[in-house]
Design an enzyme around this catalytic site. Sequence first.
Site, PDB file in Angstrom:
ATOM      1  N   HIS A 110     122.407  -1.379  34.004  1.00  0.00           N
ATOM      2  CA  HIS A 110     123.546  -1.490  33.087  1.00  0.00           C
ATOM      3  C   HIS A 110     123.698  -2.946  32.623  1.00  0.00           C
ATOM      4  O   HIS A 110     123.892  -3.216  31.436  1.00  0.00           O
ATOM      5  CB  HIS A 110     124.852  -1.085  33.782  1.00  0.00           C
ATOM      6  CG  HIS A 110     124.990   0.372  34.118  1.00  0.00           C
ATOM      7  ND1 HIS A 110     125.316   0.816  35.381  1.00  0.00           N
ATOM      8  CD2 HIS A 110     124.864   1.498  33.370  1.00  0.00           C
ATOM      9  CE1 HIS A 110     125.405   2.142  35.385  1.00  0.00           C
ATOM     10  NE2 HIS A 110     125.121   2.582  34.178  1.00  0.00           N
ATOM     11  N   LYS A 159     132.326  14.570  37.147  1.00  0.00           N
ATOM     12  CA  LYS A 159     131.170  14.096  37.921  1.00  0.00           C
ATOM     13  C   LYS A 159     131.549  13.726  39.356  1.00  0.00           C
ATOM     14  O   LYS A 159     130.692  13.275  40.111  1.00  0.00           O
ATOM     15  CB  LYS A 159     130.565  12.863  37.233  1.00  0.00           C
ATOM     16  CG  LYS A 159     129.852  13.176  35.940  1.00  0.00           C
ATOM     17  CD  LYS A 159     129.035  11.980  35.491  1.00  0.00           C
ATOM     18  CE  LYS A 159     128.120  12.309  34.337  1.00  0.00           C
ATOM     19  NZ  LYS A 159     127.331  11.147  33.912  1.00  0.00           N
ATOM     20  N   ARG A 196     116.409   5.356  28.960  1.00  0.00           N
ATOM     21  CA  ARG A 196     115.441   5.019  30.003  1.00  0.00           C
ATOM     22  C   ARG A 196     114.197   5.854  29.768  1.00  0.00           C
ATOM     23  O   ARG A 196     113.342   5.527  28.987  1.00  0.00           O
ATOM     24  CB  ARG A 196     116.045   5.299  31.391  1.00  0.00           C
ATOM     25  CG  ARG A 196     117.125   4.305  31.755  1.00  0.00           C
ATOM     26  CD  ARG A 196     118.003   4.805  32.857  1.00  0.00           C
ATOM     27  NE  ARG A 196     118.807   5.945  32.403  1.00  0.00           N
ATOM     28  CZ  ARG A 196     119.757   6.501  33.099  1.00  0.00           C
ATOM     29  NH1 ARG A 196     120.035   6.058  34.294  1.00  0.00           N
ATOM     30  NH2 ARG A 196     120.453   7.516  32.621  1.00  0.00           N
ATOM     31  N   SER A 220     122.611   5.410  38.699  1.00  0.00           N
ATOM     32  CA  SER A 220     123.681   5.242  39.693  1.00  0.00           C
ATOM     33  C   SER A 220     123.544   6.306  40.777  1.00  0.00           C
ATOM     34  O   SER A 220     123.828   6.048  41.953  1.00  0.00           O
ATOM     35  CB  SER A 220     125.053   5.352  39.021  1.00  0.00           C
ATOM     36  OG  SER A 220     125.227   4.319  38.083  1.00  0.00           O
TER      37      SER A 220
HETATM   38  P1  ADP Z   1     127.246   8.458  31.715  1.00  0.00           P
HETATM   39  O1  ADP Z   1     128.130   9.296  32.567  1.00  0.00           O
HETATM   40  O2  ADP Z   1     127.813   8.194  30.347  1.00  0.00           O
HETATM   41  O3  ADP Z   1     125.818   8.918  31.674  1.00  0.00           O
HETATM   42  P2  ADP Z   1     126.254   6.141  33.155  1.00  0.00           P
HETATM   43  O4  ADP Z   1     127.039   5.079  33.849  1.00  0.00           O
HETATM   44  O5  ADP Z   1     125.307   6.940  33.986  1.00  0.00           O
HETATM   45  O6  ADP Z   1     127.321   7.035  32.430  1.00  0.00           O
HETATM   46  O7  ADP Z   1     125.410   5.496  31.975  1.00  0.00           O
HETATM   47  C1  ADP Z   1     126.036   4.796  30.930  1.00  0.00           C
HETATM   48  C2  ADP Z   1     124.991   4.362  29.925  1.00  0.00           C
HETATM   49  O8  ADP Z   1     124.124   3.419  30.534  1.00  0.00           O
HETATM   50  C3  ADP Z   1     124.079   5.497  29.420  1.00  0.00           C
HETATM   51  O9  ADP Z   1     123.765   5.233  28.072  1.00  0.00           O
HETATM   52  C4  ADP Z   1     122.850   5.365  30.259  1.00  0.00           C
HETATM   53  O10 ADP Z   1     121.699   5.843  29.587  1.00  0.00           O
HETATM   54  C5  ADP Z   1     122.790   3.855  30.430  1.00  0.00           C
HETATM   55  N1  ADP Z   1     122.083   3.478  31.645  1.00  0.00           N
HETATM   56  C6  ADP Z   1     122.295   3.919  32.893  1.00  0.00           C
HETATM   57  N2  ADP Z   1     121.420   3.366  33.769  1.00  0.00           N
HETATM   58  C7  ADP Z   1     120.632   2.557  33.017  1.00  0.00           C
HETATM   59  C8  ADP Z   1     119.497   1.743  33.301  1.00  0.00           C
HETATM   60  N3  ADP Z   1     118.970   1.683  34.510  1.00  0.00           N
HETATM   61  N4  ADP Z   1     118.950   1.055  32.289  1.00  0.00           N
HETATM   62  C9  ADP Z   1     119.461   1.171  31.044  1.00  0.00           C
HETATM   63  N5  ADP Z   1     120.483   1.932  30.698  1.00  0.00           N
HETATM   64  C10 ADP Z   1     121.062   2.631  31.653  1.00  0.00           C
END
Ligand code: ADP
Length: 165
Positions: A17, A41, A90, A128
């Site tokens: 992130h 979630k 990703r 995550s």
């Molecule tokens: P959501 O519930 O919206 O999927 P996340 O916190 O899992 O929330 O992800 C938020 C955003 O960050 C999404 O666009 C996801 O693709 C991106 N994201 C999550 N992990 C990574 C990572 N390792 N590298 C790049 N982007 C990421």
Amino acid sequence: MRTAIYPGTFDPLTNGHLDLIKRGLCMFDRIIIAVAPSLKKQPLFTIEERLAFIKSAVKGLKGAEAAAFDGLLVDYVRKSKGVAILRGLRAVSDFEYELQIALMNRRLNHSIETVFMMPSEEYTFLTSSIIKEVTSFGGSVKGFVPEKVEEALREKFKTLKGTRG
Ligand code: ADP
């Protein structure tokens, strides 16, 4: 002043992130990391905890700020005077879901663009969920999350184990 909104659950914030936030700051003057409750979630961390991790991690990053949001994302973007939604891509597996949301958001407000960015290779497989899974079994996630998050994960699973006997 170009503002982008980076929405997500951030349960918890990872270095993937953060990588995306830094890349985004090369294109936008201001990025609001918008934390959704995402109660469906069943997040491990409360929204306050998730916000605190982000605030601490972006302290030195000019233009980055964190806020909680609820409701329709496009309304939040408009209220925040954002011009774009920032999302991470990703693996290919992200694509279909992201395409659906991006096109729906465009239908809801055609003046807001969704911008996709890719993280550095080392974070391509980082989620995550994997972080939580590894920590729950006592594995180390050093280098994948900020130190404060690592400590909080350890504490959280210690407490959960305690309450489950
Ligand atoms: P959501 O519930 O919206 O999927 P996340 O916190 O899992 O929330 O992800 C938020 C955003 O960050 C999404 O666009 C996801 O693709 C991106 N994201 C999550 N992990 C990574 C990572 N390792 N590298 C790049 N982007 C990421």
